[in-house]
Design a protein around this motif. Structure first.
Motif, short mmCIF file in Angstrom:
data_model
loop_
_atom_site.label_atom_id
_atom_site.label_comp_id
_atom_site.label_asym_id
_atom_site.label_seq_id
_atom_site.Cartn_x
_atom_site.Cartn_y
_atom_site.Cartn_z
N ILE A 194 -23.53 28.51 12.83
CA ILE A 194 -22.90 29.47 13.74
C ILE A 194 -21.42 29.22 13.93
CG2 ILE A 194 -25.03 30.02 14.96
CD1 ILE A 194 -24.30 28.12 17.14
N ARG A 195 -20.91 28.16 13.32
CA ARG A 195 -19.46 27.98 13.30
C ARG A 195 -18.83 28.85 12.23
NH1 ARG A 195 -17.54 22.00 15.05
NH2 ARG A 195 -18.93 21.78 16.83
N TYR A 196 -19.63 29.24 11.23
CA TYR A 196 -19.12 30.04 10.12
C TYR A 196 -19.54 31.50 10.18
CZ TYR A 196 -17.77 25.68 7.80
OH TYR A 196 -17.18 24.49 7.48
N LEU A 197 -20.64 31.80 10.86
CA LEU A 197 -21.18 33.15 10.87
C LEU A 197 -21.23 33.72 12.27
CD1 LEU A 197 -24.30 32.85 8.50
CD2 LEU A 197 -22.01 33.67 7.91
N PRO A 198 -21.18 35.05 12.39
CA PRO A 198 -21.48 35.67 13.69
C PRO A 198 -22.89 35.30 14.13
CG PRO A 198 -20.50 37.27 12.18
CD PRO A 198 -20.81 36.04 11.37
N ILE A 199 -23.14 35.31 15.43
CA ILE A 199 -24.44 34.91 15.95
C ILE A 199 -25.55 35.78 15.39
CG2 ILE A 199 -25.83 34.71 18.05
CD1 ILE A 199 -23.28 34.06 19.57
N ALA A 200 -25.30 37.08 15.27
CA ALA A 200 -26.34 38.00 14.79
C ALA A 200 -26.73 37.69 13.35
CB ALA A 200 -25.86 39.44 14.92
N GLU A 201 -25.76 37.40 12.50
CA GLU A 201 -26.08 37.14 11.09
C GLU A 201 -26.78 35.78 10.94
OE1 GLU A 201 -23.22 37.97 8.14
OE2 GLU A 201 -22.59 39.85 9.04
N ALA A 202 -26.37 34.80 11.71
CA ALA A 202 -27.07 33.51 11.69
C ALA A 202 -28.51 33.69 12.16
CB ALA A 202 -26.34 32.51 12.58
N THR A 203 -28.70 34.56 13.15
CA THR A 203 -30.04 34.81 13.68
C THR A 203 -30.93 35.47 12.64
OG1 THR A 203 -29.20 35.03 15.94
CG2 THR A 203 -31.36 36.00 15.48
N ILE A 204 -30.40 36.46 11.95
CA ILE A 204 -31.22 37.21 11.00
C ILE A 204 -31.61 36.34 9.81
CG2 ILE A 204 -29.47 38.25 9.51
CD1 ILE A 204 -30.96 40.89 9.78
N ILE A 205 -30.72 35.45 9.38
CA ILE A 205 -31.08 34.53 8.30
C ILE A 205 -32.18 33.59 8.78
CG2 ILE A 205 -30.26 32.63 6.85
CD1 ILE A 205 -27.56 34.05 6.70
N GLY A 206 -32.14 33.24 10.05
CA GLY A 206 -33.18 32.37 10.61
C GLY A 206 -34.57 32.99 10.56
N TYR A 207 -34.64 34.32 10.43
CA TYR A 207 -35.94 34.98 10.37
C TYR A 207 -36.72 34.68 9.08
CZ TYR A 207 -35.09 37.85 14.52
OH TYR A 207 -34.87 38.28 15.79
N VAL A 208 -36.06 34.05 8.11
CA VAL A 208 -36.80 33.69 6.89
C VAL A 208 -37.55 32.38 7.08
CG1 VAL A 208 -35.14 34.89 5.42
CG2 VAL A 208 -34.89 32.43 5.78
N GLY A 265 -21.44 29.51 5.37
CA GLY A 265 -22.32 29.83 6.49
C GLY A 265 -23.69 30.29 6.04
N VAL A 266 -23.74 31.15 5.02
CA VAL A 266 -25.03 31.62 4.50
C VAL A 266 -25.82 30.47 3.92
CG1 VAL A 266 -26.11 33.05 2.73
CG2 VAL A 266 -24.24 33.98 4.11
N SER A 267 -25.16 29.60 3.17
CA SER A 267 -25.83 28.44 2.57
C SER A 267 -26.40 27.54 3.66
CB SER A 267 -24.86 27.64 1.70
OG SER A 267 -24.34 28.44 0.65
N LEU A 268 -25.61 27.30 4.70
CA LEU A 268 -26.10 26.48 5.82
C LEU A 268 -27.26 27.17 6.54
CD1 LEU A 268 -22.70 25.26 7.30
CD2 LEU A 268 -24.49 23.81 6.33
N GLY A 269 -27.22 28.50 6.61
CA GLY A 269 -28.31 29.23 7.23
C GLY A 269 -29.62 29.04 6.49
N PHE A 270 -29.55 29.10 5.16
CA PHE A 270 -30.74 28.87 4.35
C PHE A 270 -31.23 27.44 4.48
CE2 PHE A 270 -29.83 32.82 2.03
CZ PHE A 270 -31.12 33.31 1.90
#
Length: 304
Positions: free
Chosen positions: A97-111, A163-168
Motif C-alpha cells: 500500500i506504499r506503492y498502490l492505491p488502497i482500492a487496487e491493493a485490496t482487489i489484488i488481495g481478493y486472489v 506494488g503489483v508484485s508485492l500484492g501477489f
C-alpha cells in the motif's frame, strides 16, 4: 408502545454486523498505515500495529476467560510456521500500500482465497471442484484486466509494477498462513492463534530497530496507535462474526472492503479508479463467488 423484543437481533444479524464492523476497522487500519508511507520505516509500522493490537486482544481474551489459560498449545512449531508466514505477509501488505492505491491493493488481495484453494488441494488434499478451477481462471483474468493497461513498459510504471508484485507476494504468503490456521484450529484456541501472531509480528518489527527508526510527530504517533487499535478491534469483530454466523453467509460482505477502500482513496487521496478497475472487480467478485460456492452447498441430511 414498542414490543419488548423490538431491538433483538438474530445470530445472523449480529454476525453480519460484526463482519461489516471488522471491514470498516480493517480499512481504517490500512488508511492509517498508508498515511505513514514515506515517513515511517516499514518495521516500525509493523511493530506499532502489532504491539498496540495486543491491548484490545488481551482485554477480549480476558473477557472470554481465554487469558492466560487459552494460550496453552500442543503445537508450538505449528504456531511458529503460521506466525512467520503471517508476519511476512503483513510486511509485504504494508509495503504494497506504499506503492498502490488502497482500492487496487485490496482487489489484488481478493486472489488470496484462490491461492488458498490451490494450496489446500496440494497440502491438505482437499477436493477442488471444476467450479473452483473456473473461479481461478476468472480471478486471474480480473487481475490481468487490472494491471496490464498500466504495465506498458514505461519507466513511469515501475513503482506500479513493484506494488503489483508485492500484492501477489502478499496474497501468496497470506494463503500459506491461512492453510496453517486451518490446520491449527483443529486443536488450538482461536485466541491463542491471534495472540501469538500479534506477538511475533511485534517482535519482528522491533528487530528492525537497528536498521533505523524515525522520530514520529504527534500526528504520526496517532496514526501508528490508530493502526494498532483498528487492527486489533477488526480481528475481534471478525472472530465474533464467525462465532454468530456461518462463513458462507458472511462471505458476500467481504466485498464491502473494496467499497470502503474506493471511498478512502477518493475522500483522502482524491484518487478515482479507472474504468478497467471496475471490469477487474467484476471478474474477481465472480471468481470469489465461485470459490465460495462449495461452502454454500451443504449436503442434505439422509432421510430415514
Amino acid at each position: 408502545m414498542l414490543p419488548d423484543n423490538w431491538c433483538v437481533m438474530t445470530n445472523d444479524q449480529i454476525g453480519i454486523s460484526m463482519r461489516i464492523g471488522a471491514t470498516v476497522f480493517f480499512t481504517l487500519m490500512v488508511l492509517c498505515v498508508k498515511l505513514t508511507s514515506g515517513t515511517i520505516p516499514l518495521g516500525q509500522v509493523v511493530f506499532f500495529r502489532s504491539v498496540i493490537a495486543l491491548i484490545p486482544l488481551v482485554l477480549f481474551l480476558r473477557l472470554t476467560d481465554d487469558f492466560p489459560g487459552g494460550l496453552s498449545t500442543k503445537r508450538p512449531f505449528g504456531h511458529v510456521t503460521r506466525c512467520l508466514f503471517g508476519a511476512a505477509a503483513m510486511f509485504a501488505s504494508f509495503a504494497t500500500i506504499r506503492y498502490l492505491p488502497i482500492a487496487e491493493a485490496t482487489i489484488i488481495g481478493y486472489v488470496t482465497p484462490i491461492f488458498t484453494m490451490i494450496l489446500a488441494r496440494i497440502v491438505l488434499a482437499e477436493q477442488v471442484t471444476a467450479t473452483r478451477w473456473i473461479g481461478v481462471a476468472l480471478g486471474f483474468s480480473g487481475i490481468l484486466t487490472l494491471v496490464l493497461p498500466d504495465l506498458t513498459g514505461t519507466k513511469a510504471n515501475e513503482e506500479y509494477l513493484i506494488g503489483v508484485s508485492l500484492g501477489f507476494i502478499t496474497a501468496m504468503l497470506t494463503s500459506v498462513a491461512m492453510i496453517q490456521v486451518r490446520s491449527l484450529t483443529k486443536t488450538e484456541n482461536a485466541g491463542a492463534i491471534a495472540f501469538y501472531f500479534a506477538f511475533t509480528c511485534a517482535v519482528l518489527g522491533a528487530a528492525t530497530f537497528p536498521l533505523g527508526w524515525s522520530a514520529p510527530s504527534m500526528e504520526e504517533y496517532a496514526l501508528l496507535v490508530g493502526a494498532g487499535f483498528a487492527g486489533g478491534i477488526a480481528h475481534i469483530l471478525m472472530t465474533l462474526g464467525y462465532k454468530y454466523s456461518e462463513a458462507s453467509k458472511l462471505a458476500p460482505f467481504e466485498y464491502l472492503s473494496l467499497v470502503f477502500a474506493v471511498l478512502a482513496d477518493l475522500m483522502i487521496f482524491d484518487i478515482v479508479p479507472a474504468s478497467n478497475f471496475y471490469v477487474a472487480a467484476a471478474f474477481i467478485f465472480t471468481s470469489v463467488s465461485f470459490v465460495a460456492l462449495k461452502d454454500r452447498r451443504k449436503p442434505k441430511p439422509a432421510q430415514t
